[in-house]
Design a protein around this motif. Structure first.
Motif, PDB file in Angstrom:
ATOM      1  N   GLU A 175       0.855  -1.186   0.000  1.00  0.00           N
ATOM      2  CA  GLU A 175       0.000   0.000   0.000  1.00  0.00           C
ATOM      3  C   GLU A 175       0.894   1.240   0.000  1.00  0.00           C
ATOM      4  OE1 GLU A 175      -3.991   0.153   2.095  1.00  0.00           O
ATOM      5  OE2 GLU A 175      -2.792   1.458   3.382  1.00  0.00           O
ATOM      6  N   HIS A 176       0.652   2.126  -0.955  1.00  0.00           N
ATOM      7  CA  HIS A 176       1.467   3.339  -1.060  1.00  0.00           C
ATOM      8  C   HIS A 176       0.727   4.506  -0.417  1.00  0.00           C
ATOM      9  CE1 HIS A 176       4.674   2.499  -4.257  1.00  0.00           C
ATOM     10  NE2 HIS A 176       4.124   1.332  -3.981  1.00  0.00           N
ATOM     11  N   PRO A 177       1.339   5.182   0.531  1.00  0.00           N
ATOM     12  CA  PRO A 177       0.646   6.300   1.194  1.00  0.00           C
ATOM     13  C   PRO A 177       0.151   7.357   0.202  1.00  0.00           C
ATOM     14  CG  PRO A 177       2.657   5.721   2.388  1.00  0.00           C
ATOM     15  CD  PRO A 177       2.657   4.907   1.137  1.00  0.00           C
ATOM     16  N   ALA A 178       0.968   7.707  -0.767  1.00  0.00           N
ATOM     17  CA  ALA A 178       0.545   8.755  -1.715  1.00  0.00           C
ATOM     18  C   ALA A 178      -0.648   8.276  -2.544  1.00  0.00           C
ATOM     19  CB  ALA A 178       1.707   9.135  -2.633  1.00  0.00           C
ATOM     20  N   ALA A 179      -0.630   6.992  -2.917  1.00  0.00           N
ATOM     21  CA  ALA A 179      -1.741   6.448  -3.698  1.00  0.00           C
ATOM     22  C   ALA A 179      -2.993   6.372  -2.833  1.00  0.00           C
ATOM     23  CB  ALA A 179      -1.374   5.061  -4.230  1.00  0.00           C
ATOM     24  N   LEU A 180      -2.823   6.013  -1.559  1.00  0.00           N
ATOM     25  CA  LEU A 180      -3.980   5.934  -0.669  1.00  0.00           C
ATOM     26  C   LEU A 180      -4.588   7.330  -0.457  1.00  0.00           C
ATOM     27  CD1 LEU A 180      -5.584   3.819   0.931  1.00  0.00           C
ATOM     28  CD2 LEU A 180      -4.283   4.510   2.958  1.00  0.00           C
TER      29      LEU A 180
END
Lengths: 270, 270
Positions: free
Chosen positions: A98-103
């Motif tokens: 899970e990518h923080p920026a994508a989330l």
């Protein structure tokens, strides 16, 4: 493949609807046209089912054949059959995380959609979070139309750009990814295309003249445009010339047109 | 792949115009639709350049993966870049030879065209004869539109059907080849498709209900049809069910629609 040809690129279109024939793959032609103008040389376009193993195989094979760029389209959404990124991750040997920026991107999009009344609520459910799970160290690319970000994944000199499958989303994400992709593309070859009439309705004659022109003029490709036979039919030939600058491509086009016409006249007199 | 899936098939579309994006590959979707209804299961569609080595590689790889049928489209004409049959011959390990029946076909077509004034004369020139050069022991297939016959080449249980690239020719040759191809196809699965409204605009919810329906009903595939988000948007789901007869496929479709609606209602209450 000549050095004028550009960055070796393959396109992988993902989705069973392409294989059943229900959907015509217009995305790949669009990507090929845009990327071709920017310095890519598309060597292969393949459509496969929504299966990470199949996607991974195509990407790995492309790399092994010498491609330095693979563009995928389709399979980024929230549904169970959107599994392209698992294939991308496997192909370059990284985990899905899970990518923080994508989330943050997904959260923002659902908040916007909830505020607009387009979804019941903006909660980050499991299928929604899924769209923020990308290959490790990949970069999300803004998708102003849909909810799944595009993805740029790199492994050394090898790049995978994963685009959505809905055409309107695909096009927007492509344009947003360009600043990241462009440094990885060769200098674009200058391409000039011209269609010329032949005054002849017979491909079997035209091909001899076209082959002659391709033999004597470097960097040109001639293709007769077949149609149904008809009396008085005047087939056209498309001349594509590549050059290191526009003048060279123009000059090659003109020479090829001249060689085509001269040889055609000679053959028809013979 | 279940035993209901049908004859494992791959499509190889040949032609640089597909890779530059100038031509959208509509042929492959047409072939997939027709063949799918007749018992084929299309696993992969690939577009490659007019290069016999590339065509041969795709056909060999398809066979090695387990395909028993490969359909090619494009590259059968009289021009220098029509080289698909060299690829087919290499893939199944036979020579290219001039076939008397194919030569008779080409001669007849050019005589007709000359009589109609569509070509200057009907002589069997080198490029015209080229269209009668097929893989050894292959069968020509009548092409009532163009001048290049289609080709059916077999090697044991493995079949290659080579179709022209011009869509009108491709379709006619396909239909003419069917009597030869049909005995090599599995009994067609009966397929029923139905699109149902969900009353929901959110794919990330619909996918959970669709996955549930696929889990509890055998032989069905559900796909939400994504569109742009909008308030009050009512996304549709396409249910495809396969069965050994039509009743089974219908019954599975109805059950899947019921499971989808029930689960969707449950999720939205939750």
């Amino acid at each position: 493949m000549s050095s004028e040809s550009g960055t070796r690129t393959e396109i992988v279109a993902v989705g069973r609807e392409l294989l059943t024939g229900r959907t015509v793959d217009t995305n790949s032609a669009w990507i090929a046209t845009r990327l071709g103008a920017l310095g890519a040389w598309i060597e292969r376009i393949v459509a496969v089912d929504d299966d990470p193993a199949l996607v991974a195989r195509e990407i790995r094979d492309a790399r092994q054949r010498g491609a330095s760029l693979v563009v995928t389209t389709g399979g980024l959404g929230p549904t169970f059959d959107d599994r392209t990124l698992a294939g991308v991750a496997a192909a370059i040997g990284v985990a899905l995380v899970e990518h923080p920026a994508a989330l943050a991107f997904v959260a923002r999009r659902y908040a916007e959609l909830a505020a607009a009344g387009a979804v019941d609520d903006g909660t980050l459910t499991v299928p929604r979070r899924k769209m923020a799970v990308l290959p490790d160290r990949a970069e999300p690319v803004d998708n102003p139309v849909g909810t799944a970000p595009g993805v740029l994944a790199t492994d050394g000199d090898f790049t995978v750009l994963a685009l959505p499958g809905v055409p309107a989303e695909m096009r927007e994400v492509f344009e947003n990814a360009l600043p990241m992709v462009r440094p990885r593309l060769a200098a674009p070859a200058h391409v000039v295309e011209r269609e010329v009439p032949t005054g002849c309705g017979d491909e079997s004659v035209i091909t001899l003249a076209a082959a002659h022109a391709m033999e004597v003029v470097p960097g040109v490709y001639l293709k007769s445009l077949p149609t149904e036979f008809a009396p008085g039919c005047d087939l056209r030939v498309r001349i594509s010339a590549r050059g290191t600058d526009r003048d060279e491509a123009e000059e090659r086009t003109t020479r090829a047109a001249h060689e085509l016409a001269t040889e055609l006249a000679r053959l028809r007199r013979a």
